[in-house]
Design a protein around this motif. Structure first.
Motif, mmCIF file in Angstrom:
data_model
loop_
_atom_site.group_PDB
_atom_site.id
_atom_site.type_symbol
_atom_site.label_atom_id
_atom_site.label_comp_id
_atom_site.label_asym_id
_atom_site.label_seq_id
_atom_site.Cartn_x
_atom_site.Cartn_y
_atom_site.Cartn_z
ATOM 1 N N UNK A 195 111.698 21.800 71.794
ATOM 2 C CA UNK A 195 112.202 22.576 71.031
ATOM 3 C C UNK A 195 111.457 22.148 69.607
ATOM 4 N N UNK A 196 111.450 20.898 69.260
ATOM 5 C CA UNK A 196 110.258 20.447 68.008
ATOM 6 C C UNK A 196 109.168 20.791 68.149
ATOM 7 N N UNK A 197 108.492 21.029 69.255
ATOM 8 C CA UNK A 197 107.069 21.261 69.537
ATOM 9 C C UNK A 197 106.921 22.915 69.253
ATOM 10 N N UNK A 198 107.914 23.523 69.773
ATOM 11 C CA UNK A 198 108.093 25.306 69.527
ATOM 12 C C UNK A 198 108.232 25.525 67.846
ATOM 13 N N UNK A 199 108.736 24.751 67.155
ATOM 14 C CA UNK A 199 109.124 24.613 65.892
ATOM 15 C C UNK A 199 107.718 24.316 65.002
ATOM 16 N N UNK A 200 107.371 23.460 65.444
ATOM 17 C CA UNK A 200 105.964 23.148 64.880
ATOM 18 C C UNK A 200 104.774 24.237 65.065
ATOM 19 N N UNK A 201 104.716 24.686 66.391
ATOM 20 C CA UNK A 201 103.815 25.599 66.883
ATOM 21 C C UNK A 201 103.923 27.085 65.838
ATOM 22 N N UNK A 202 105.308 27.039 65.530
ATOM 23 C CA UNK A 202 105.739 28.527 64.761
ATOM 24 C C UNK A 202 105.140 27.964 63.322
ATOM 25 N N UNK A 203 105.304 26.816 62.815
ATOM 26 C CA UNK A 203 104.619 26.653 61.595
ATOM 27 C C UNK A 203 103.137 26.723 61.436
ATOM 28 N N UNK A 204 102.441 26.181 62.584
ATOM 29 C CA UNK A 204 101.130 26.208 62.519
ATOM 30 C C UNK A 204 100.659 27.859 62.470
ATOM 31 N N UNK A 249 111.374 33.039 64.729
ATOM 32 C CA UNK A 249 110.114 32.724 64.323
ATOM 33 C C UNK A 249 109.026 32.686 65.404
ATOM 34 N N UNK A 250 109.518 32.422 66.742
ATOM 35 C CA UNK A 250 108.501 32.284 67.627
ATOM 36 C C UNK A 250 107.645 33.759 67.972
ATOM 37 N N UNK A 251 106.557 33.492 68.051
ATOM 38 C CA UNK A 251 105.432 34.646 68.269
ATOM 39 C C UNK A 251 105.098 34.979 69.448
ATOM 40 N N UNK A 252 105.644 34.400 70.582
ATOM 41 C CA UNK A 252 105.317 34.374 71.900
ATOM 42 C C UNK A 252 106.866 34.306 72.640
ATOM 43 N N UNK A 257 102.312 30.436 61.524
ATOM 44 C CA UNK A 257 102.562 31.262 59.995
ATOM 45 C C UNK A 257 101.555 30.868 59.267
ATOM 46 N N UNK A 258 100.892 29.546 59.085
ATOM 47 C CA UNK A 258 99.882 29.241 58.261
ATOM 48 C C UNK A 258 98.508 30.142 58.551
ATOM 49 N N UNK A 259 98.369 30.187 59.861
ATOM 50 C CA UNK A 259 97.123 30.999 60.418
ATOM 51 C C UNK A 259 97.242 32.337 59.874
ATOM 52 N N UNK A 260 98.493 32.973 60.062
ATOM 53 C CA UNK A 260 98.788 34.433 59.827
ATOM 54 C C UNK A 260 99.096 34.862 58.503
ATOM 55 N N UNK A 261 98.996 33.723 57.470
ATOM 56 C CA UNK A 261 99.118 33.988 56.264
ATOM 57 C C UNK A 261 98.160 34.480 55.553
ATOM 58 N N UNK A 262 98.371 35.659 54.702
ATOM 59 C CA UNK A 262 97.236 36.607 54.320
ATOM 60 C C UNK A 262 96.486 35.713 53.045
#
Length: 406
Positions: free
Chosen positions: A369-378, A310-313, A380-385
């Motif tokens: 690891x938890x920081x990356x998972x939280x960044x993924x969640x953020x 799920x990581x975007x980078x 996904x919310x930003x990119x959600x149409x």
């Protein structure tokens, strides 16, 4: 529940796993440190329980700070600083060790106000540095070759200094770095070169150790452990080895175990609370619960794979790959040694074995690891149409008006 989700950000499954492992750690550490308490704490059996509770609490607090207040970008920024700081600390430890100024195994550096193993810092630093180099060199074959050279130079330097006092940690770390290079698309010809060199090195250490009596003690230790694993330990005939005690603990545990706090073997094992703690888990809680413990680490590995996908980078993805592999490999080694599948070596069970500053470094790995998972969640919310609004088509409206006129 909402308030808790605002504090415990990131992958909830990993948070639950950590809490379960924390509870198991407190129970098993209290049970397995009875003899140690009489040797080092004047018989105060609560001493090591309170100590473990303090470091677990501090580790969880550190994770919360990392997830709530630190950006993933910070880990990339400090990667270079940490790798050279760890190299300096490792070099200091090696020099002091050869000078005979360090006690015990020569792995711990005492700075007066704090004592810790520089290898623990080096593991995190080298993985961060490798993730950063791989992330910045993915465009061309020339970039990948450049990345390989940088990574291999720093890995050999760091792992080589760790090897002086701790072969298993050096091998564990290098295996994780190798896996990161594989995931990072480093050409196979370079990876095969690393494998070939590693095989030659291990074989050379084994067959040449006896030819050079003046070789570092760790070389002879590695050869001795391989011999004892392949040909058997002469001390095993007397039934006094740690591996024998571990097998006895597993045998006595059976399917359901002897019950919490009813371990007898822990009173005779020197590393019952650390390197062989999984055997004590089997003795007290049985094969069923110990299988669940192994399953927890597998679930953690699965969740780490999900976080990577799920990581975007690229940097966060490589970072989680390296850190999760180190933790899972470490758990596999501890379980393998306790059950007699692997040669005896010193690797604690992550987040369960008795620890001090090592628990804090482990919490940093989980925190990343938890920081990356939280960044993924953020992300996904930003990119959600956004919610689509039905806007009338102009051509359709004109057609309807014309139809009405007719």
């Amino acid at each position: 529940m909402v308030a808790q989700s605002k504090i415990f950000k990131g992958d909830r499954v990993i948070w639950v796993l950590l809490l379960l492992l924390s509870l198991l750690s407190l129970l098993i550490v209290y049970s397995s440190t009875g003899a140690l308490a009489y040797r080092q704490a004047g018989g105060n059996t609560l001493y090591f329980l309170v100590r473990q509770l303090f470091f677990i609490g501090a580790g969880l607090g550190l994770m919360l700070v990392m997830v709530n207040f630190l950006s993933v970008k910070i880990y990339s920024i400090v990667a270079n600083l940490l790798i050279y700081l760890s190299i300096g600390l490792l070099l200091t430890t090696v020099v002091l060790n050869f000078a005979g100024m360090l006690e015990g195994s020569g792995r711990t550096l005492d700075l007066g106000f704090i004592s810790f193993q520089p290898a623990e810092l080096a593991k995190i630093a080298l993985i961060m540095y490798t993730a950063k180099v791989l992330a910045k060199n993915q465009k061309t074959k020339g970039d990948l070759k450049k990345a390989f050279l940088k990574i291999i130079i720093h890995s050999v330097l760091v792992c080589g200094m760790i090897f002086v006092s701790d072969f298993s940690t050096a091998a564990l770390l290098f295996a994780a770095i190798f896996a990161m290079m594989f995931v990072g698309r480093i050409p196979f010809k370079y990876l095969f070169l690393v494998i070939g060199t590693g095989i030659v090195l291990v074989v050379g250490i084994y067959f040449l150790a006896d030819q050079f009596p003046g070789a570092p003690a760790r070389v002879h230790t590695v050869k001795g452990r391989i011999d004892r694993f392949v040909f058997g330990d002469p001390d095993a005939e007397k039934g006094i080895t740690q591996a024998d005690y571990a097998k006895l603990a597993i045998y006595e545990g059976g399917l359901l175990g002897k019950g919490p706090g009813h371990s007898d073997v822990s009173n005779y094992m020197a590393a019952a609370y650390n390197d062989f703690i999984f055997a004590i888990i089997v003795e007290e809680y049985g094969l069923i619960v110990s299988t669940i413990v192994m399953f927890l680490y597998l679930v953690f590995f699965f969740r780490s794979v999900v976080i990577v996908r799920r990581a975007t980078r690229t940097f966060p993805a490589f970072l989680v790959t390296g850190l999760s592999l180190v933790l899972v490999f470490q758990a596999m080694i501890n379980i393998g040694v306790s059950t007699g599948v692997l040669p005896v070596t010193g690797q604690p069970l992550p987040w369960v074995s008795l620890g001090g500053t090592s628990l804090l470094f482990t919490s940093v790995a989980f925190g990343c690891i938890l920081s990356v998972s939280y960044q993924n969640q953020v992300n996904r919310k930003i990119e959600k149409p956004a919610v689509q609004v039905n806007v009338p088509d102009e051509d359709y409206e004109m057609g309807q008006e014309k139809k009405n006129e007719d």
